[in-house]
Design a protein around this motif. Structure first.
Motif, PDB file in Angstrom:
ATOM      1  N   PHE B 148       0.836  -1.213   0.000  1.00  0.00           N
ATOM      2  CA  PHE B 148       0.000   0.000   0.000  1.00  0.00           C
ATOM      3  C   PHE B 148       0.864   1.254   0.000  1.00  0.00           C
ATOM      4  CE2 PHE B 148       0.633  -1.157   4.456  1.00  0.00           C
ATOM      5  CZ  PHE B 148       0.932   0.052   5.056  1.00  0.00           C
ATOM      6  N   SER B 162      -3.516   8.561  13.133  1.00  0.00           N
ATOM      7  CA  SER B 162      -4.828   8.041  12.747  1.00  0.00           C
ATOM      8  C   SER B 162      -4.947   6.602  13.234  1.00  0.00           C
ATOM      9  CB  SER B 162      -5.025   8.126  11.233  1.00  0.00           C
ATOM     10  OG  SER B 162      -4.136   7.275  10.582  1.00  0.00           O
ATOM     11  N   ASN B 164      -7.383   2.762  12.743  1.00  0.00           N
ATOM     12  CA  ASN B 164      -8.495   1.999  12.184  1.00  0.00           C
ATOM     13  C   ASN B 164      -8.626   0.721  13.017  1.00  0.00           C
ATOM     14  OD1 ASN B 164      -6.790  -0.095  11.030  1.00  0.00           O
ATOM     15  ND2 ASN B 164      -6.228   1.396   9.462  1.00  0.00           N
ATOM     16  N   ALA B 165      -9.499  -0.154  12.593  1.00  0.00           N
ATOM     17  CA  ALA B 165      -9.783  -1.332  13.417  1.00  0.00           C
ATOM     18  C   ALA B 165      -8.565  -2.220  13.632  1.00  0.00           C
ATOM     19  CB  ALA B 165     -10.895  -2.139  12.775  1.00  0.00           C
ATOM     20  N   PHE B 166      -7.571  -2.106  12.744  1.00  0.00           N
ATOM     21  CA  PHE B 166      -6.438  -3.039  12.827  1.00  0.00           C
ATOM     22  C   PHE B 166      -5.130  -2.404  13.289  1.00  0.00           C
ATOM     23  CE2 PHE B 166      -9.361  -4.825   9.649  1.00  0.00           C
ATOM     24  CZ  PHE B 166      -9.680  -6.000  10.313  1.00  0.00           C
ATOM     25  N   ASN B 168      -2.931   1.516  14.741  1.00  0.00           N
ATOM     26  CA  ASN B 168      -2.784   2.969  14.855  1.00  0.00           C
ATOM     27  C   ASN B 168      -1.554   3.365  14.080  1.00  0.00           C
ATOM     28  OD1 ASN B 168      -4.889   3.262  16.818  1.00  0.00           O
ATOM     29  ND2 ASN B 168      -3.487   2.308  18.269  1.00  0.00           N
ATOM     30  N   ASP B 169      -1.579   4.536  13.509  1.00  0.00           N
ATOM     31  CA  ASP B 169      -0.359   4.990  12.864  1.00  0.00           C
ATOM     32  C   ASP B 169      -0.111   6.457  13.110  1.00  0.00           C
ATOM     33  OD1 ASP B 169      -1.777   6.349  10.646  1.00  0.00           O
ATOM     34  OD2 ASP B 169      -2.262   4.295  10.053  1.00  0.00           O
ATOM     35  N   MET B 182       3.768   2.510  12.481  1.00  0.00           N
ATOM     36  CA  MET B 182       2.512   1.760  12.587  1.00  0.00           C
ATOM     37  C   MET B 182       2.561   0.816  13.785  1.00  0.00           C
ATOM     38  SD  MET B 182       2.704   0.783   8.647  1.00  0.00           S
ATOM     39  CE  MET B 182       3.976   1.869   8.058  1.00  0.00           C
ATOM     40  N   LEU B 184       0.524  -2.257  15.106  1.00  0.00           N
ATOM     41  CA  LEU B 184      -0.532  -3.155  14.639  1.00  0.00           C
ATOM     42  C   LEU B 184      -0.863  -4.225  15.675  1.00  0.00           C
ATOM     43  CD1 LEU B 184       0.810  -3.676  10.996  1.00  0.00           C
ATOM     44  CD2 LEU B 184      -0.436  -1.758  11.933  1.00  0.00           C
ATOM     45  N   GLY B 185      -1.883  -5.010  15.334  1.00  0.00           N
ATOM     46  CA  GLY B 185      -2.301  -6.072  16.247  1.00  0.00           C
ATOM     47  C   GLY B 185      -1.204  -7.117  16.428  1.00  0.00           C
ATOM     48  N   GLY B 186      -1.290  -7.922  17.464  1.00  0.00           N
ATOM     49  CA  GLY B 186      -0.322  -8.994  17.716  1.00  0.00           C
ATOM     50  C   GLY B 186       1.038  -8.479  18.143  1.00  0.00           C
ATOM     51  N   GLY B 187       1.090  -7.252  18.621  1.00  0.00           N
ATOM     52  CA  GLY B 187       2.347  -6.701  19.133  1.00  0.00           C
ATOM     53  C   GLY B 187       3.348  -6.307  18.059  1.00  0.00           C
ATOM     54  N   LEU B 188       2.886  -6.160  16.833  1.00  0.00           N
ATOM     55  CA  LEU B 188       3.782  -5.804  15.722  1.00  0.00           C
ATOM     56  C   LEU B 188       3.866  -4.280  15.572  1.00  0.00           C
ATOM     57  CD1 LEU B 188       5.353  -6.558  13.072  1.00  0.00           C
ATOM     58  CD2 LEU B 188       3.134  -6.633  11.925  1.00  0.00           C
ATOM     59  N   SER B 211       8.585  -6.727  17.464  1.00  0.00           N
ATOM     60  CA  SER B 211       7.484  -7.529  17.995  1.00  0.00           C
ATOM     61  C   SER B 211       7.619  -7.526  19.508  1.00  0.00           C
ATOM     62  CB  SER B 211       7.605  -8.959  17.457  1.00  0.00           C
ATOM     63  OG  SER B 211       6.904  -9.855  18.287  1.00  0.00           O
TER      64      SER B 211
END
Lengths: 356, 253
Positions: B148, B162, B164-166, B168-169, B182, B184-188, B211
């Protein structure tokens, strides 16, 4: 070149009868260009030392929003015309001094799936017809007759607005309508020759018009005012035709934009809910889990990109039409403004001469 | 997360930043942004939302990254070498933390799957052979092959957050560098830091992938050289009703 001798001839010349002429027993409607609700105010922390900076609206979003402010009032116009119960219905870029029924609208929400409009309508006497919000979900509509006006995703919402206005209209007596027309004409005269028309009209504390007395039917200044208004309508009708052309050009693109936007919103919400509910099958921290987390995030980013591309496609297609309309409105409004100034000056001079 | 938990979490991240400052100088300047995003990530993650309420304005003198960039494989990190160094770094960190007993140890000891997974994942997202960057006063758009676009509508702001559901950035300016972060989920967590050489001919993209199961993040530095793509004879425009409409350059449709 001095225009006033020409204008003087125009003012003294007889007026040809037009559909929009006052006193026809129908309430004429002036719809203003809609506006978007301002964005929610940014909350500033009490101890903040700096004011947050503004973020510019992306070009593709701005193009859609601008188009909506013109498209939606035009659609309302067609719906009102279709009833056959109103007089001339016009969409105007500037406030109409002599409006019999004035409608303004604010776009509270418009995302393809939901439309929310705050509509206000009041007549020349100051009576409030309508001041409320209308909200509706998009419904794909197709008519047997292929009526392009009825085939709109938000046809139901506009039907509600029209129904509400018609309810107000049918509650009026012939005298009420006559009074609305008279006050509209007097208000128009007041804007052009205040010294001549101020004795006829005043307002109560609530802004409701009070007719103190009426000018004689053959009052020369009134005759001229009627004449000027008819000529102003000729200009307004040209602007109105430009809006009509804009509506016709933009409708297929805007309909498509709303449809794509709606599909995107629905599929996006469905996938997000599915992913969040399902959780992950992979061990936390593993390559697959990281990839899954990243792919979900990437997907939302690609959706954002898709929405922007929709906006870009809309802008590319609508921009030339939009610029053309801007140009027409600018030229005609400028001409009208100049005409209005000249009329006002000449009428004031004539009134001074006649009352000397 | 309760307030005390959030504080502890932020504190441990701050400690992680402090440690990394000694080890990875390149990370130092992005530490503040990392801290801001990581703490923000524990807040509400609803539908896409933009939060600019707390962002100050940038200075106004912005680096212009726009142009076409191709990866310079000679200057860029070789992944195998980088991976060896990374493993060595983890071993050093683990040994040191055990000796010092500072609490800075990877959760549950050495998790080989997590280390390998993180490295493999980092390699995958940093391939990006070509970058196409457009930039103006309103923002930057970095088009990447097979991924992307990295976009930041900074306007007058120093950074923009910003969510979204998956995830923060946060993106914004860190002096003359542009940073995308970014959480992200799962501690990434992923951060891309972009800088330009003084002569404007080289672009550096330093990517840090971390991670919460691995104590040391993977840092990969890639260099890009400016290039001029062959002239396109067609001028294409996206439309809604006719898809992509192309005209030959210099000719009307």
């Amino acid at each position: 070149m001095r225009l006033w001798p020409l204008l003087l001839v125009m003012l003294l010349a007889p007026v040809s009868s037009t559909q929009a002429q006052s006193g026809d027993g129908f309430v004429d409607v002036s719809i203003g260009i809609f506006v978007h609700s301002p964005p929610a105010p940014v909350v500033v922390a009490p101890n903040a030392t700096k004011t947050p900076a503004a973020v510019a609206e992306p070009k593709q979003v701005a193009a859609v929003r601008t188009a909506e402010t013109r498209f939606l009032p035009m659609y309302l116009r067609y719906r009102l015309e279709q009833t056959g119960n109103f007089g001339a219905v016009r969409v105007l870029p500037v406030p109409d001094n002599g409006a019999e029924l004035k409608i303004s609208g604010e776009i509270v929400r418009s995302d393809g799936a939901v439309l929310e409009l705050a509509i206000k309508a009041s007549d020349s006497t100051g009576r409030l017809w309508l001041d409320r919000s209308f909200s509706g979900n998009a419904v794909a509509s197709e008519t047997l007759s292929g009526d392009a006006i009825a085939e709109d995703a938000f046809a139901g919402l506009f039907a509600d607005i029209v129904r509400e206005l018609q309810r107000q209209l049918t509650a009026l007596s012939a005298d009420d309508i006559n009074r609305i027309e008279t006050v509209a004409l007097l208000r128009y005269g007041l804007g052009l020759v205040p010294e001549a028309f101020s004795p006829y009209l005043s307002e109560d504390a609530n802004g409701v018009a009070i007719i103190k007395r009426l000018p004689a039917a053959d009052d020369p200044i009134l005759t001229r005012i009627v004449s000027v208004r008819e000529r102003e309508y000729l200009f307004i009708d040209v602007v109105d035709a430009a809006y009509g052309q804009f509506y016709a050009d933009v409708k297929p693109v805007y309909d498509l934009w709303r449809e794509f936007q709606r599909e995107q919103t629905d599929s996006s919400a469905a996938r997000t809910a599915r992913e969040l509910a399902a959780g992950s099958d992979f061990a936390r921290g593993s390559y697959r889990a990281l990839q899954e987390s990243y792919n979900n995030y990437r997907w939302t980013k690609l959706q954002e990109l898709y929405v922007d591309e929709l906006g870009e496609g809309f802008t590319n297609e609508v921009e030339p039409t939009s610029l053309q309309l801007d140009d027409s409105v600018f030229r005609l409004s400028g001409t009208l403004e100049q005409q209005y100034r000249d009329w006002r000056r000449i009428l004031a001079e004539l009134f001074a001469l006649e009352t000397q | 997360m309760p307030a005390s938990g959030l504080f502890t979490h932020c504190l441990s991240l701050a400690m992680l930043c402090f440690r990394l400052l000694h080890r990875l100088l390149i990370l130092g300047s992005s530490c503040m942004l990392l801290f801001v995003t990581a703490c923000a990530s524990d807040q509400v993650a609803g539908p896409a939302a933009l939060n600019t309420s707390a962002a100050p304005k940038h200075s106004g003198a912005l680096t212009d990254f726009s142009g076409h960039w191709e990866k310079n494989y000679q200057l860029s990190d070789d992944f195998n070498t980088r991976f060896q160094l990374y493993i060595a770094d983890i071993q050093r960190t683990f040994t040191q933390s055990n000796v010092e007993a500072t609490g800075f140890s990877p959760a549950g000891g050495v998790n080989a799957d997590a280390i390998n997974g993180l490295a493999r994942f980092a390699e995958e997202i940093t391939r990006m052979p070509l970058l196409d960057i457009t930039q103006d006063a309103a923002g930057i758009d970095i088009e990447r092959e097979n991924d992307f676009n990295l976009r930041c509508a900074y306007g007058e702001l120093l950074y923009v957050q910003s969510s979204n559901a998956f995830g923060n950035d946060l993106c914004g300016w860190n002096s003359e560098r542009m940073v995308f972060r970014m959480q992200l989920g799962g501690g990434l967590a992923i951060s891309h830091q972009i800088s330009l050489s003084p002569d404007g001919g080289q672009l550096n993209v330093t990517t840090t992938v971390s991670s919460d199961l691995v104590a040391v993040p993977v840092v990969i530095s890639n260099y890009y050289t400016r290039f001029n793509p062959p002239e396109d004879n067609y001028d294409c425009q996206l439309t809604l009703t006719r898809n992509r409409v192309c005209t030959q350059q210099g000719r009307s449709q």
